[in-house]
Motif scaffolding. Structure first.
Motif, PDB file in Angstrom:
ATOM      1  N   GLU A   1       1.616   5.902   5.792  1.00  0.00           N
ATOM      2  CA  GLU A   1       1.246   4.714   4.868  1.00  0.00           C
ATOM      3  C   GLU A   1       2.442   4.263   4.265  1.00  0.00           C
ATOM      4  OE1 GLU A   1      -0.296   5.321   0.031  1.00  0.00           O
ATOM      5  OE2 GLU A   1      -0.422   7.240   1.821  1.00  0.00           O
ATOM      6  N   ILE A   2       3.922   4.861   3.705  1.00  0.00           N
ATOM      7  CA  ILE A   2       4.831   4.031   3.850  1.00  0.00           C
ATOM      8  C   ILE A   2       6.173   4.086   4.218  1.00  0.00           C
ATOM      9  CG2 ILE A   2       3.874   3.437   0.967  1.00  0.00           C
ATOM     10  CD1 ILE A   2       6.165   5.927   0.471  1.00  0.00           C
ATOM     11  N   THR A   3       7.287   3.097   4.292  1.00  0.00           N
ATOM     12  CA  THR A   3       8.698   3.692   5.419  1.00  0.00           C
ATOM     13  C   THR A   3       9.732   3.755   4.598  1.00  0.00           C
ATOM     14  OG1 THR A   3       8.705   1.695   5.640  1.00  0.00           O
ATOM     15  CG2 THR A   3       6.819   2.434   6.772  1.00  0.00           C
ATOM     16  N   GLY A   4       9.605   3.633   3.221  1.00  0.00           N
ATOM     17  CA  GLY A   4      10.471   3.627   2.412  1.00  0.00           C
ATOM     18  C   GLY A   4      11.169   2.487   2.195  1.00  0.00           C
ATOM     19  N   GLU A   5      10.768   1.399   2.675  1.00  0.00           N
ATOM     20  CA  GLU A   5      10.671  -0.435   2.020  1.00  0.00           C
ATOM     21  C   GLU A   5      11.146  -0.316   0.583  1.00  0.00           C
ATOM     22  OE1 GLU A   5      13.240  -2.002   4.685  1.00  0.00           O
ATOM     23  OE2 GLU A   5      13.246  -0.176   5.704  1.00  0.00           O
ATOM     24  N   GLU A   6      11.557  -0.920  -0.302  1.00  0.00           N
ATOM     25  CA  GLU A   6      11.440  -1.468  -1.246  1.00  0.00           C
ATOM     26  C   GLU A   6      10.113  -2.132  -1.471  1.00  0.00           C
ATOM     27  OE1 GLU A   6      14.075  -3.684  -5.046  1.00  0.00           O
ATOM     28  OE2 GLU A   6      14.559  -3.806  -2.649  1.00  0.00           O
ATOM     29  N   GLY A   7       9.033  -2.397  -1.812  1.00  0.00           N
ATOM     30  CA  GLY A   7       8.235  -2.938  -2.426  1.00  0.00           C
ATOM     31  C   GLY A   7       7.209  -2.162  -1.902  1.00  0.00           C
ATOM     32  N   ASP A   8       6.608  -0.895  -1.094  1.00  0.00           N
ATOM     33  CA  ASP A   8       6.105   0.077  -0.660  1.00  0.00           C
ATOM     34  C   ASP A   8       4.917   0.308  -2.110  1.00  0.00           C
ATOM     35  OD1 ASP A   8       6.805  -0.310   2.075  1.00  0.00           O
ATOM     36  OD2 ASP A   8       7.520   0.621   2.627  1.00  0.00           O
ATOM     37  N   THR A   9       3.906   1.289  -1.417  1.00  0.00           N
ATOM     38  CA  THR A   9       3.144   1.516  -2.741  1.00  0.00           C
ATOM     39  C   THR A   9       2.644   2.825  -1.917  1.00  0.00           C
ATOM     40  OG1 THR A   9       1.491  -0.050  -2.483  1.00  0.00           O
ATOM     41  CG2 THR A   9       3.048  -0.475  -4.160  1.00  0.00           C
ATOM     42  N   PHE A  10       2.446   3.323  -2.951  1.00  0.00           N
ATOM     43  CA  PHE A  10       1.374   5.258  -3.132  1.00  0.00           C
ATOM     44  C   PHE A  10       0.930   5.474  -3.646  1.00  0.00           C
ATOM     45  CE2 PHE A  10       5.251   6.709  -3.430  1.00  0.00           C
ATOM     46  CZ  PHE A  10       5.542   7.655  -4.096  1.00  0.00           C
ATOM     47  N   GLU A  11      -0.368   6.303  -4.013  1.00  0.00           N
ATOM     48  CA  GLU A  11      -1.025   6.736  -4.219  1.00  0.00           C
ATOM     49  C   GLU A  11      -0.501   8.442  -4.685  1.00  0.00           C
ATOM     50  OE1 GLU A  11      -3.402   5.236  -6.802  1.00  0.00           O
ATOM     51  OE2 GLU A  11      -2.666   3.639  -5.736  1.00  0.00           O
TER      52      GLU A  11
END
Length: 347
Positions: free
Chosen positions: A304-314
């Motif tokens: 769902e994310i890679t850890g990049e700045e701007g990634d969002t998750f629930e």
């Protein structure tokens, strides 16, 4: 004073009770198990191992209960491992074992920013996602860091509390955890800067280290009061340290005359607030911290994310979070506990 985010506190009491109950009944499955997750990772390896600084620490008991709760919600498997003492290299063997067992993610509170990096790099090369929480490694050694609050906010709330409690002037000391603790050292550096900038009449006479050990912290408190007879206050930015210092002060001649604040849990500090040893202290909700760290691990494992700045998750009941600079995620602001509100919390 810092206040809680109402949305992020919703359901905390129920969640804490569930998380603690899950731990008590051994909800964690064998680490070789995996479960389905969100995003595109239906077959993702959601075996997640929590590795605190040390076992038997009430703070980490609570944070890991939050992690267990989250993992139960998204259908993964939970395990907790760790050393009995919080030394710089004591976590290495547990990281290596977890990687050999093929876990999907490690959630680690680091005892040292560098000492476990080689082991974490080996784990990541074996496709283990690494999330640090509470105390970080060097950023290049992990995928995400779940920060309890901004270092500036944590430092400022403690300085403001001690300044208010001692009337804005006099000698204070800091009782920290280990000398290598990343989070403690960052907070102390910022507390020193805040004292210099905003409270020139407060003198920080010494920083001592209780190594997150109850008896050592108790003894360091006694030594401070003997060394500095004019001491007016102690700041202990560690849950073990503040409880040990309060225990010493509560039965000493200094009760009510030497102020004590820092970071503690309500259940540890309730008796000392009610008997007048401590006026107010601060903390975030450690169960929410563990809960958020587990959902972050799930988001990494499922892609769902890679850890990049701007990634969002629930993150379940906590809502949506965004990854900031240096692959860090911020839980929220500290909260101040005192006699008026301490009975509203149970952790």
């Amino acid at each position: 004073m810092f206040g809680p985010n109402p949305k992020r506190r919703a359901g905390t009491a129920v969640a804490l009770a569930l998380g603690i109950a899950l731990l008590a009944t051994g909800c964690g499955n064998d680490s070789s198990d995996s479960g389905g997750g969100g995003g595109d990772g239906g077959d993702a390896n959601l075996a997640i191992t929590f590795l605190p600084k040390n076992l038997g620490n009430p703070y980490f008991d609570t944070s890991n209960a939050g992690g267990a709760e989250a993992i139960e919600e998204f259908g993964g498997s939970y395990e907790e491992v760790g050393p009995t003492e919080a030394s710089p290299t004591s976590q290495v063997s547990f990281i290596q074992t977890a990687a050999q067992q093929g876990v999907g993610a490690l959630v680690v509170s680091a005892n040292d920013p560098e000492a476990i990096c080689d082991a974490l790099d080996e784990a990541r090369s074996a496709d283990v996602k690494v999330v640090t929480f509470d105390s970080d490694t060097n950023p290049e050694c992990r995928d995400l860091f779940i920060n309890q609050a901004s270092a500036e906010g944590i430092a400022k709330v403690q300085v403001d509390l001690i300044a208010e409690q001692i009337g804005g002037s006099g000698q204070i000391a800091i009782l920290s955890a280990s000398a290598n603790a990343t989070n403690q050292n960052a907070w102390i550096e910022m507390m020193e800067a805040e004292l210099e900038a905003s409270h020139p009449d407060i003198e920080l006479v010494e920083v001592v280290y209780g190594d997150d050990d109850d008896q050592t912290s108790f003894d360091k408190t006694a030594a401070l009061l003997q060394t500095y007879p004019e001491l007016k206050g102690i700041v202990s930015p560690t849950t073990v340290g503040i409880a040990a210092a309060a225990r010493y002060l509560s039965t000493s001649e200094h009760k009510g005359t030497v102020a004590l604040t820092g970071l503690g849990t309500p259940n540890q500090m309730r008796e000392y607030v009610k008997d007048g040893t401590v006026t107010a202290f601060a903390l975030w909700n450690p169960a929410d911290l563990g809960y958020l760290a587990a959902f972050a691990a799930q988001a990494l494992v499922t892609g769902e994310i890679t850890g990049e700045e701007g990634d969002t998750f629930e993150a379940g009941r906590l809502g949506s979070y965004e990854v900031g600079a240096d692959a860090a995620v911020l839980l929220g602001d500290p909260f101040v506990f005192n006699a008026e509100n301490i009975d509203d919390f149970d952790f």
